[in-house]
Design a protein around this motif. Sequence first.
Motif, PDB file in Angstrom:
ATOM      1  N   SER A   1       8.577  46.169  32.996  1.00 31.88           N
ATOM      2  CA  SER A   1       9.809  45.715  33.635  1.00 31.88           C
ATOM      3  C   SER A   1      10.899  46.757  33.403  1.00 31.88           C
ATOM      4  O   SER A   1      10.946  47.404  32.357  1.00 31.88           O
ATOM      5  CB  SER A   1      10.227  44.341  33.125  1.00 31.88           C
ATOM      6  N   VAL A   2      11.749  46.916  34.408  1.00 27.88           N
ATOM      7  CA  VAL A   2      12.771  47.964  34.354  1.00 27.88           C
ATOM      8  C   VAL A   2      14.065  47.402  33.772  1.00 27.88           C
ATOM      9  O   VAL A   2      14.522  46.341  34.170  1.00 27.88           O
ATOM     10  CB  VAL A   2      13.028  48.522  35.772  1.00 27.88           C
ATOM     11  N   HIS A   3      14.599  48.097  32.792  1.00 23.04           N
ATOM     12  CA  HIS A   3      15.869  47.695  32.187  1.00 23.04           C
ATOM     13  C   HIS A   3      16.902  48.772  32.482  1.00 23.04           C
ATOM     14  O   HIS A   3      16.590  49.950  32.502  1.00 23.04           O
ATOM     15  CB  HIS A   3      15.716  47.549  30.670  1.00 23.04           C
ATOM     16  N   LYS A   4      18.162  48.352  32.701  1.00 25.28           N
ATOM     17  CA  LYS A   4      19.219  49.334  32.942  1.00 25.28           C
ATOM     18  C   LYS A   4      19.998  49.534  31.651  1.00 25.28           C
ATOM     19  O   LYS A   4      20.233  48.589  30.907  1.00 25.28           O
ATOM     20  CB  LYS A   4      20.115  48.852  34.076  1.00 25.28           C
ATOM     21  N   VAL A   5      20.360  50.780  31.429  1.00 19.61           N
ATOM     22  CA  VAL A   5      21.016  51.111  30.166  1.00 19.61           C
ATOM     23  C   VAL A   5      22.268  51.944  30.396  1.00 19.61           C
ATOM     24  O   VAL A   5      22.409  52.609  31.418  1.00 19.61           O
ATOM     25  CB  VAL A   5      20.072  51.899  29.226  1.00 19.61           C
ATOM     26  N   VAL A   6      23.166  51.890  29.417  1.00 19.49           N
ATOM     27  CA  VAL A   6      24.392  52.694  29.492  1.00 19.49           C
ATOM     28  C   VAL A   6      24.553  53.441  28.176  1.00 19.49           C
ATOM     29  O   VAL A   6      24.146  52.949  27.118  1.00 19.49           O
ATOM     30  CB  VAL A   6      25.634  51.805  29.776  1.00 19.49           C
ATOM     31  N   SER A   7      25.109  54.641  28.264  1.00 17.34           N
ATOM     32  CA  SER A   7      25.373  55.409  27.063  1.00 17.34           C
ATOM     33  C   SER A   7      26.585  56.301  27.314  1.00 17.34           C
ATOM     34  O   SER A   7      26.753  56.831  28.403  1.00 17.34           O
ATOM     35  CB  SER A   7      24.148  56.258  26.723  1.00 17.34           C
TER      36      SER A   7
ATOM     37  N   SER B   1      30.693  55.777  20.513  1.00 16.24           N
ATOM     38  CA  SER B   1      29.401  55.539  19.871  1.00 16.24           C
ATOM     39  C   SER B   1      28.287  56.180  20.682  1.00 16.24           C
ATOM     40  O   SER B   1      28.356  56.264  21.904  1.00 16.24           O
ATOM     41  CB  SER B   1      29.173  54.026  19.789  1.00 16.24           C
ATOM     42  N   ASN B   2      27.267  56.634  19.995  1.00 11.07           N
ATOM     43  CA  ASN B   2      26.120  57.251  20.667  1.00 11.07           C
ATOM     44  C   ASN B   2      25.056  56.243  21.087  1.00 11.07           C
ATOM     45  O   ASN B   2      24.025  56.624  21.617  1.00 11.07           O
ATOM     46  CB  ASN B   2      25.447  58.256  19.735  1.00 11.07           C
ATOM     47  N   ASP B   3      25.307  54.972  20.805  1.00  7.18           N
ATOM     48  CA  ASP B   3      24.284  53.950  21.068  1.00  7.18           C
ATOM     49  C   ASP B   3      23.861  53.899  22.533  1.00  7.18           C
ATOM     50  O   ASP B   3      24.646  54.178  23.429  1.00  7.18           O
ATOM     51  CB  ASP B   3      24.831  52.561  20.718  1.00  7.18           C
ATOM     52  N   LEU B   4      22.613  53.500  22.688  1.00  5.69           N
ATOM     53  CA  LEU B   4      22.111  53.235  24.026  1.00  5.69           C
ATOM     54  C   LEU B   4      22.070  51.720  24.143  1.00  5.69           C
ATOM     55  O   LEU B   4      21.481  51.043  23.316  1.00  5.69           O
ATOM     56  CB  LEU B   4      20.707  53.820  24.124  1.00  5.69           C
ATOM     57  N   ARG B   5      22.746  51.166  25.170  1.00  4.58           N
ATOM     58  CA  ARG B   5      22.795  49.704  25.298  1.00  4.58           C
ATOM     59  C   ARG B   5      22.257  49.275  26.645  1.00  4.58           C
ATOM     60  O   ARG B   5      22.440  49.961  27.639  1.00  4.58           O
ATOM     61  CB  ARG B   5      24.246  49.210  25.196  1.00  4.58           C
ATOM     62  N   GLU B   6      21.656  48.099  26.633  1.00  5.69           N
ATOM     63  CA  GLU B   6      21.175  47.546  27.899  1.00  5.69           C
ATOM     64  C   GLU B   6      22.350  46.904  28.638  1.00  5.69           C
ATOM     65  O   GLU B   6      23.225  46.305  28.016  1.00  5.69           O
ATOM     66  CB  GLU B   6      20.083  46.498  27.643  1.00  5.69           C
ATOM     67  N   ILE B   7      22.370  47.049  29.980  1.00  3.14           N
ATOM     68  CA  ILE B   7      23.400  46.351  30.750  1.00  3.14           C
ATOM     69  C   ILE B   7      22.740  45.449  31.784  1.00  3.14           C
ATOM     70  O   ILE B   7      21.674  45.749  32.290  1.00  3.14           O
ATOM     71  CB  ILE B   7      24.394  47.310  31.453  1.00  3.14           C
TER      72      ILE B   7
END
Lengths: 125, 544
Positions: free
Chosen positions: B437-443, B453-459
């Motif tokens: 499944s495809v998840h979208k992420v923001v960084s 922050s350098n975190d990678l988060r799901e949106i």
Amino acid sequence: MPKTILIADDNEAVRTILRLSLQFKGYKLIEVDDGAQALAVLKDTPVDLLISDIAMPNMTGLELLDKLRADAGGGAHKQLPIIICSAESDAKRDNIIARGATDFVAKPYRPLEMLEVIAKIFRQG
Amino acid sequence: MPKMMKTGIEGLDRVLCGGLLHHNSVLVKGAPGCGKTTLGIQTVYNGAVMFDEPGVIVLFEQFPQQLYRDLMSYDWDIEKLVRENKLRVIFSSPDQVVAPDKMRESPLVSQIHDAAMEIGAIRILIDSITHILNLASDTRHAREMLLRFINALKSIGLTPIMTAEAENRLGAIGIDEYLCDCVLLLSSEASKDKTFHVRELTIRKTRGHDHLRGRHLFKLSRAGIEVFPLTQAHVSEDIAGERAAGKLEKLSSGISGLDDLLGGGYPRGTSTIITGMPGTFKTTLAAQFAVKGAEPGDKSLIISFTEHPEFFAALMEEKGLRVRAMAREGRLKVWHFTPKESYIEELLYRLEAEMDGNGITRLVVDGINEIERSIEAPEAYKDVISTFLSACASRGVTSLFTQKMDQFTGHSPLTDIRYASMFDGIVYLGTIEIESSVHKVVSVLKMRGSNYSNDLREIVCDNTGIKVLSKFIGLSGVLSGNAQGQYKKNIEELFQPLYFIRDFLEILSTTEMAPDERDAVVQNLRGETNKLVDKLKIHFDVKS
């Protein structure tokens, strides 16, 4: 006389597993990182079988396959058994065999499965 | 400083640093059809209507009906001005310029003199002096004739605006250019990407006053000529100082999780590029800043290169963004701009006017790829973006620009973001595939003046807008642009050894082997098991 197998894969971990598995069966191995290096080895080294990944830098496994099945080395490799491996979900077994590969093995594969495919090719050859 | 004679063409007066000078002779030169006569008539017309400076228009080899017919395509009522004694139109022929003998004035000058006296004319258009020059037998004669004519007009107290034909802007400089005090060169060339001709104005010289250098684009419409001066704004010292001190106020992105990543929000007056593959919510993320992030005192402007305002509003309303309501309250405007059909310079000109006139605080420019596509010279792209950025920075406007990344390159997004260093911030939007499944992420890749922050988060995005979820653990390689490839590589690296261990344990237990052979297999198994443990530790960030 042990058979010589050429492995083309840019992933060191994958090559290690293949090496340990194939050496256990007494095969002689040559390892390279990509298609271009494989082509260079094949130019002056007799090889009984090629196992190649698809996604590699410089020259992909499919480009290598096309070159060998065309006339690289004066057509000497038209009959070379070639096993193509890939983790790509869109790599279709039937298409790859139609393109000239002897067999296709999806990654990740079990070493026993790979040994079985190799043994079958050598029995037929 | 002498009083300037405004042309009434706002952009042109800016290029001329205030306007023309009274009694300076003005030459408007260009190839046929590039707008010389329009510019001349408009200047005389504006003089009469806007500045109480009546004028005279002299036309050679043209019939009155022809002029009035041609002028019907503009919003000017020339005949009304004539009736009100604010304008005189003289239809003449070039030979009238030549005096019968040295003791007398030329018939045309006498006629102009009478007309000027009758209405108190200040401005005069001569269209065109090419007709006069064609009468001359040689260069010296032409020079003498033109100089005498210009001086005669000046002595009547008129400011002559004269048109002249030129094969092209880059042709040899004619004597007319030496003799006149102010020279405006016009050109009009077909553009390969635009649906219209690209018109440019360059100032060769302005005796007695300054002007803006460079090529200024202009267009012709019912209102006449509109000039878009080439400007280069500068960052105001207040903002530059605040920036250097790193104490810029933070503006909410309208998404709480993203504000956390940004270190509080976007610093005021900065420009950020939002980049990502198609369908990663770039536009929504930017619009949310303009709509949900806006404080009561904020005014937002969204420029869309692809969607019509109504359609844009409808799309955003589906995401829970109250675009229509905010627009009604006068707190948000949506502009649609098609680069193929107009100049980027025009957009910049209108944008600056909007920022100054309406106090815009938040700007969203959606789809800057379209700008790049519409510019003929690739090297000009950087200048255009730079003008956008400095226009915002100099006014303390906080801006977001969205950019679509090429879906198929698979290269690092950082090499794909053109001129990334020009922007203060970079927000990357991407996708990763986990178990089919495809998840979208923001960084946040960069944010000057902020502790981001350098975190990678799901949106996720639903009918209430974008939400930023918790941090992803253990998945690297999203920024390779080929998350799927990285994911597969991880699987290979972890599963191949695992399969090896399982298969060889099987072999050990079912196969007859010599003791040394068995030892070798066991040793390989031990080695591979240890390596696998190490890889898993790295992968899942396990310390012990």
